[in-house]
Structure formats: structure tokens, C-alpha cells
Design a protein around this motif. Structure first.
Motif, short mmCIF file in Angstrom:
data_model
loop_
_atom_site.label_atom_id
_atom_site.label_comp_id
_atom_site.label_asym_id
_atom_site.label_seq_id
_atom_site.Cartn_x
_atom_site.Cartn_y
_atom_site.Cartn_z
N TRP A 142 3.79 -5.16 -1.64
CA TRP A 142 2.58 -4.73 -0.72
C TRP A 142 1.37 -4.02 -1.81
O TRP A 142 0.36 -4.16 -1.70
CB TRP A 142 3.13 -3.41 0.21
N GLU A 153 -5.62 -5.88 7.48
CA GLU A 153 -4.47 -5.02 6.86
C GLU A 153 -3.24 -4.62 7.82
O GLU A 153 -3.75 -4.31 9.00
CB GLU A 153 -5.24 -4.06 6.13
N GLY A 197 0.07 -1.85 8.04
CA GLY A 197 0.92 -0.89 7.34
C GLY A 197 1.67 -0.18 7.93
O GLY A 197 1.57 -0.11 9.29
N ASP A 198 2.27 0.82 7.42
CA ASP A 198 3.02 1.91 8.13
C ASP A 198 2.50 3.26 7.83
O ASP A 198 1.36 3.60 7.06
CB ASP A 198 4.68 1.88 8.07
N PRO A 218 -0.32 0.73 3.04
CA PRO A 218 -0.41 -0.67 3.31
C PRO A 218 0.84 -1.54 3.03
O PRO A 218 1.59 -1.03 1.88
CB PRO A 218 -1.58 -1.07 2.46
N LEU A 219 1.20 -2.34 3.79
CA LEU A 219 2.19 -3.39 3.67
C LEU A 219 1.91 -4.70 3.00
O LEU A 219 2.40 -5.31 2.21
CB LEU A 219 3.17 -3.57 4.87
N TYR A 220 0.49 -5.05 3.57
CA TYR A 220 0.09 -6.52 3.23
C TYR A 220 -1.36 -6.44 3.83
O TYR A 220 -1.60 -5.94 4.62
CB TYR A 220 0.79 -7.71 3.89
N ARG A 241 -8.15 3.76 7.64
CA ARG A 241 -6.56 3.64 7.63
C ARG A 241 -5.89 5.10 7.44
O ARG A 241 -5.15 5.48 7.98
CB ARG A 241 -6.08 3.01 6.34
N GLN A 255 -2.95 6.23 9.87
CA GLN A 255 -1.46 6.76 9.34
C GLN A 255 -1.17 8.15 9.74
O GLN A 255 -0.15 8.43 10.11
CB GLN A 255 -1.57 6.72 7.81
N ARG A 268 3.51 0.82 13.23
CA ARG A 268 2.70 0.26 12.42
C ARG A 268 1.40 0.53 12.80
O ARG A 268 0.88 0.83 14.14
CB ARG A 268 3.08 -1.32 12.64
#
Length: 344
Positions: A11, A71, A73-74, A78-80, A226, A230, A308
Motif C-alpha cells: 500500500w 483510491e 483504503g480502510d 490507503p490500501l491502494y 479521506r 476514515q 472500507r
């Protein structure tokens, strides 16, 4: 969704422009950007990341969208992430149009506390209050206040008693609420709208003259948005546990739906400042996620389980149904990432 051990650090390279840089091992020295230390050596993408990349570049619903940043993520980060084309990254600031609505409502509920909201306030937040904009003039003149934005020089919000209790997608509901709550605030300078919103959400959205249009005038980047998403996942805002409350039908032809811009097939609902997406599961409509797509193509989303988040960031101010186009593309890329199979 399985991941091999070597992808524990993947990531960290994900927010880089497609095809221009890879990532190295966790021990590689690199540049620190957005809280991530980037590696300098090239590394292969996982099958999941490659599927997402191929889908973003080649899927029928993504190819016409121009440049964008996507994007997933969790709650930890970000994951990717990927950039299609050029010029749009995680930190590119752009007008986010109706993606502003989710932010305004998040801040409003945070400031009031859900338990303290009146029935009238809830109706303004789920667009059933009867307050409708008479025109679409953008409140972007320097020095304009929220109160002036409400008035005849700009939005000219009026009460339509026949629409009270019916879903009418329109910024006038929120604009009337902001008039009563933060009417003296301006777009920039001392006591701006962002001076009110950012501390409540823990965000860093920039000021702009158009911010006084709280239902559609904000600007921001995927990285800035983001943070809010989150916090929704992590239960750090008052809105986190209220994503399905006070929801009303919002699809064309639905009960008590006067006007909706939603064009995707099937049912959809509107909660407090955001869309509630779903799909049939064993013939029963089931919530799949929550979103607030903007008219220029900015699309933020969290899944129903709040595990997610996803953002597709782009700005195309000439065109129609750009929010829906971004939604369809973003969900296609997500499917590719989660299955490891590129989508057509």
C-alpha cells in the motif's frame, strides 16, 4: 480477500502515478509523502492491484472519464491508489460540488449532536423540508456570507409547502439550515465556513469564496476527503453510527419522490446528507454503501460494514451525469481490486 505476505507493505507505493514508479521493500529508503515512506526500487503489482489498474485504464465505463485518481483504503489508511492519465493525484485540489453535502452534514451533526436534532432539521438534512433553490447562481463573490448566498442575489431559497415531506434533491434545504446556524460566515478570511467545519471534522479543507454554498461549493482533494471517510469508518464522528437513519426513498418514481438526479437502475435512498446505495440480495434490497457524488465527478464512498472507503477524484465541469459516471467506474475498479480479475 487474501493477500500474500509480501504485500503487507505494498500500500505504501499505491498512491504513486500509474506506471511511473514502483515501491520497494519496507526497508528501502525513500521520500516521505502524505505520511507514507516511498521506496525507490521497482516492484511488481499484486494481481489485485494489476486488475484494478487494467480496469481503470480499459473498462468501458472508465475510459471516457479522462484523468482521475482512485483510491481504496480502510480505517488505518490507503490500501491502494492509482492515477489514470496525468495531472490528478491524491493531493490535487478541485471543486467537489455535491460531495460537499456529506461534509456539511457531518459537521452539523457533530456540532449539534444527533440526539438534539429537531424533526425540521432532519428534514432539511434528508431533503424533504420544502426549501428549494430558485436558481443555481454560484455564491463565489469575495466577501459573500452564507446569509447572502441564501438570498435573492444568489440562490434565492424559497419554501414550497407542497414539497414539504417529499424528497426533492436540492441544496436549498441545507442552505436554509446554514442560514440559521452559520449565516454570518464567509468563504475566506476571519470566521470562514472552513474555520467552522475543519475543527469539527478534524480535516484541512481549503477556504474558497464559494464555500458559503454549503451544499455544493467546497473544494478539496482525495487526501483531504479521506480523513473524513476514515473517521466515519472508525466511529470518530457523530454521523458514523447514523448513516442509515432518517432515510427516505430517492429513486425516480419512488414514493414521495418529487425530484432526483439518481439515474442508476434500482432503488436508492437518501439519509442525512448522503446517498444510501444498495442492491437486491435474495430478492431483498440490501445496503451496500454510502456516498455523495458531485456533479463534476468527485465520488466518495464507504461500504455498509464501515470497513472500507473509496474515492474517485476528477473534475469535468462540462458534461452531464458526471457523478454517476464516476460512481459506475469506481465500483467497477473496486470489484477488480477485490477479485483480482480485470473488469470489462
Amino acid at each position: 480477500m487474501k493477500r500474500s505476505n509480501v504485500t503487507q507493505f505494498i500500500w505504501a507505493c499505491a498512491l504513486w502515478t500509474l506506471g511511473t514508479a514502483g515501491c520497494g521493500s519496507p526497508g528501502d529508503a525513500g521520500e516521505s509523502i502524505d505520511g507514507v515512506t516511498w521506496g525507490t526500487s521497482q516492484a511488481a503489482l499484486t494481481v489485485y492491484e494489476q486488475a484494478a489498474l487494467d480496469t481503470a485504464n480499459n473498462a468501458a465505463g472508465c475510459k471516457p472519464l479522462g484523468n482521475f485518481y482512485w483510491e481504496i483504503g480502510d480505517g488505518s489508511g490507503p490500501l491502494y491508489g492509482l492515477t489514470k492519465g496525468s495531472g490528478v493525484t491524491a493531493t490535487t485540489v478541485m471543486p467537489i460540488a455535491s460531495a460537499s453535502k456529506w461534509l456539511y452534514v457531518g459537521a452539523y451533526v457533530q456540532s449539534k449532536g444527533y440526539a438534539n436534532l429537531t424533526a425540521d432539521e432532519k428534514k432539511r438534512l434528508n431533503f424533504t423540508s420544502g426549501y428549494i433553490d430558485e436558481n443555481t447562481t454560484l455564491c463565489d463573490v469575495a466577501g459573500t456570507t452564507v446569509s447572502a448566498c441564501y438570498g435573492p442575489s444568489f440562490k434565492d431559497v424559497t419554501y414550497r409547502p407542497l414539497q414539504n415531506g417529499r424528497f426533492f434533491y436540492n441544496g436549498g434545504h441545507m442552505q436554509k439550515l446554514a442560514l440559521d446556524d452559520i449565516g454570518a460566515r464567509k468563504g475566506t478570511g476571519l470566521l470562514s465556513v472552513m474555520d467552522w467545519l475543519n475543527p469539527l471534522l478534524g480535516t484541512t479543507f481549503p477556504e474558497s469564496d464559494s464555500d458559503v454554498a454549503v451544499a455544493g461549493g467546497f473544494s478539496g482533494s482525495a487526501a483531504q476527503y479521506r480523513v473524513f471517510l476514515q473517521k466515519l469508518l472508525n466511529g470518530q464522528t457523530a454521523l458514523s453510527s447514523k448513516l442509515t437513519v432518517d432515510s427516505v426513498p430517492a429513486w425516480s418514481g419512488g414514493p414521495n419522490v418529487a425530484f432526483t438526479p439518481w439515474t442508476a437502475a434500482g432503488e436508492v435512498y437518501y439519509g442525512l446528507g448522503h446517498w444510501i446505495e444498495g442492491e437486491p440480495v435474495s430478492s431483498t434490497w440490501t445496503v451496500t454503501g454510502h456516498s455523495s457524488p458531485g456533479a463534476f465527478g468527485f465520488y466518495p464512498w464507504v461500504n455498509a460494514a464501515r470497513t472500507r472507503y473509496m474515492v474517485l477524484a476528477r473534475s469535468r465541469q462540462l458534461g452531464s451525469e458526471e457523478g454517476e459516471k464516476s460512481r459506475a467506474c469506481a465500483q467497477t475498479v473496486r470489484k477488480a481490486y477485490e477479485t483480482g480479475i480485470a473488469q470489462p
